[in-house]
Write an enzyme that holds these catalytic residues in place. Structure first.
Site, PDB file in Angstrom:
ATOM      1  N   ALA A  40     -56.066 -81.221  34.534  1.00  0.00           N
ATOM      2  CA  ALA A  40     -57.431 -82.036  34.446  1.00  0.00           C
ATOM      3  C   ALA A  40     -58.257 -82.343  35.673  1.00  0.00           C
ATOM      4  O   ALA A  40     -59.563 -82.412  35.379  1.00  0.00           O
ATOM      5  CB  ALA A  40     -56.977 -83.229  33.293  1.00  0.00           C
ATOM      6  N   ASP A  41     -57.271 -82.636  36.689  1.00  0.00           N
ATOM      7  CA  ASP A  41     -58.236 -82.904  37.991  1.00  0.00           C
ATOM      8  C   ASP A  41     -58.848 -81.691  38.487  1.00  0.00           C
ATOM      9  O   ASP A  41     -60.179 -81.983  38.751  1.00  0.00           O
ATOM     10  CB  ASP A  41     -57.213 -83.432  38.981  1.00  0.00           C
ATOM     11  CG  ASP A  41     -56.753 -84.878  38.804  1.00  0.00           C
ATOM     12  OD1 ASP A  41     -57.699 -85.677  38.679  1.00  0.00           O
ATOM     13  OD2 ASP A  41     -55.650 -85.146  38.891  1.00  0.00           O
ATOM     14  N   VAL A  42     -58.314 -80.608  38.340  1.00  0.00           N
ATOM     15  CA  VAL A  42     -58.883 -79.373  38.949  1.00  0.00           C
ATOM     16  C   VAL A  42     -60.103 -79.085  38.361  1.00  0.00           C
ATOM     17  O   VAL A  42     -61.283 -78.584  38.666  1.00  0.00           O
ATOM     18  CB  VAL A  42     -57.836 -78.309  39.119  1.00  0.00           C
ATOM     19  CG1 VAL A  42     -58.680 -77.024  39.440  1.00  0.00           C
ATOM     20  CG2 VAL A  42     -56.799 -78.675  40.223  1.00  0.00           C
TER      21      VAL A  42
ATOM     22  N   GLY B   4     -62.849 -81.666  38.505  1.00  0.00           N
ATOM     23  CA  GLY B   4     -63.651 -81.320  39.534  1.00  0.00           C
ATOM     24  C   GLY B   4     -64.510 -80.127  39.900  1.00  0.00           C
ATOM     25  O   GLY B   4     -65.471 -80.231  40.376  1.00  0.00           O
TER      26      GLY B   4
END
Length: 372
Positions: free
Chosen positions: A154-156, A159
């Protein structure tokens, strides 16, 4: 991780990225692997950025950020909604200072909606998005709970979406002369990845085929004979051309209906080979396949070496390799920049160059605890 990931991609393309940290520093600076107190994890996420450490609970620290905003194009923040407003650094405030500003806010659930203020890290978003339950369902009852989670998709993904939206906003600003606010939801990034599953939930279609690892003598290979031509190539590779006339496998529909049977037969063949040899034999016949590699093996992969997929950079702990962007551009340099700042290490130079501060003013900020 989402904000640092997005801004690392910007830095890789040559943007002057200033990381504003608290006086204690980004908590990732303390995350392993550590070498001489330098975090390789932090270096990977923050290569190419400058660092200034400010006390944003002080009016002087906030004033410095506002002065910098007047000279920069983009603000990226990764807090829960409302945090930047409490600092006095929300979009409306900063856009009044710099109407051309592109302000990108990345959060777990987005800036609006009933869960907007809920705390959310990537593993929480994975659970909320349906991703983890889909992955458990795909194990066909072999597990009784969702898998442990350690890769922050989810972060990658959040981003990466932020990076793309920022590029679009920059282009639009060239046309209109106006900046804008970008609201990135990590939850929506994850849900957007579940393309088939979103339709399956509405129309109850079974997932066929499922891609299953096949055992070898020393590991696993992935085989994906999805097209009719791939199936023919597979039958040649494993020495069973008669499968083409088998009523279970004659058409795509037949193969999908009997996919588990087909893969079971292929696994009887792969069990006679090492992963390297099975992959080589299948690839020689044009079958889409790949052996399962460890990350340590990936670091030595000849394909990635040929592509220049990794860059060697230096931080306070020595050399380390980090990933480059997965794209190459004929007219632009797209690669990790060899600079990892110490906490606040670029602050004085930044204040001199961007805001014209003299040494006495900088020393006063340090003495008062505003500048780290």
């Amino acid at each position: 991780m989402a904000g640092p990931y997005a801004t690392r991609m910007l830095a890789d393309l040559g943007a002057d990225v200033v990381k504003i940290e608290s006086l204690e520093g980004d908590q990732v600076r303390a995350r392993p692997p550590l070498r001489d107190d330098a975090s390789a994890y932090f270096a990977h996420l923050n290569a190419g950025k400058r660092s200034i450490a400010l006390d944003l609970k002080s009016s002087e620290g906030v004033a410095i950020v506002k002065d910098l905003v007047a000279r920069f194009d983009i603000v990226v923040e990764n807090f829960r909604p409302g945090v930047m407003r409490r600092f006095g650094l929300d979009y409306e405030t900063l856009a009044a200072i710099n109407p051309n500003l592109i302000y990108c806010a990345i959060s777990g659930y987005g800036q609006t909606g009933p869960k907007a203020l809920a705390p959310a890290y990537a593993p929480v978003v994975h659970a909320a998005s349906g991703f983890d339950m889909v992955m458990m369902d795909y194990q066909n009852g072999a597990v009784d709970r969702p898998a442990n989670n350690g890769i922050f998709i989810a972060d990658v993904l959040g981003g990466t979406h932020a990076f793309g939206a920022i590029q679009t906003a920059l282009y639009q600003r060239e046309r209109t002369g106006r900046g804008q606010f970008i609201d990135v939801s990590m939850l929506e990034a994850m849900v957007g990845m579940l393309v088939f599953e979103t339709q399956q939930a509405q129309f109850n279609a079974p997932r066929r085929p499922l891609y299953t690892p096949l055992r070898t003598t020393d590991g696993f290979v992935m085989v994906a004979p999805t097209s009719p031509r791939n199936f023919e190539q597979l039958t040649d590779a494993v020495g069973h051309p008669e499968w083409r006339d088998d009523p279970r496998f004659r058409t795509n529909v037949d193969r999908n209906r009997n996919w588990d049977v087909l893969l079971g037969l292929v696994e009887e063949w792969t069990l006679g080979f090492s992963s390297v040899d099975a992959e080589a034999q299948l690839a020689k016949h044009g079958v889409p396949c790949g052996r399962y590699c460890s990350v340590a093996e990936v670091l030595e992969d000849p394909q990635l070496e040929a592509r220049g997929a990794f860059a060697t950079i230096c931080d306070g702990g020595g050399e380390l390799r980090v990933t480059n962007p997965p794209f190459r551009m004929s007219g632009s340099r797209a690669e990790a920049r060899n600079h990892v700042s110490t906490l606040g290490g670029d602050g004085p130079d930044l204040l001199r160059a961007e805001l014209g501060m003299d040494e006495a003013a900088i020393a006063g900020l340090r003495a008062s605890g505003v500048l780290g």
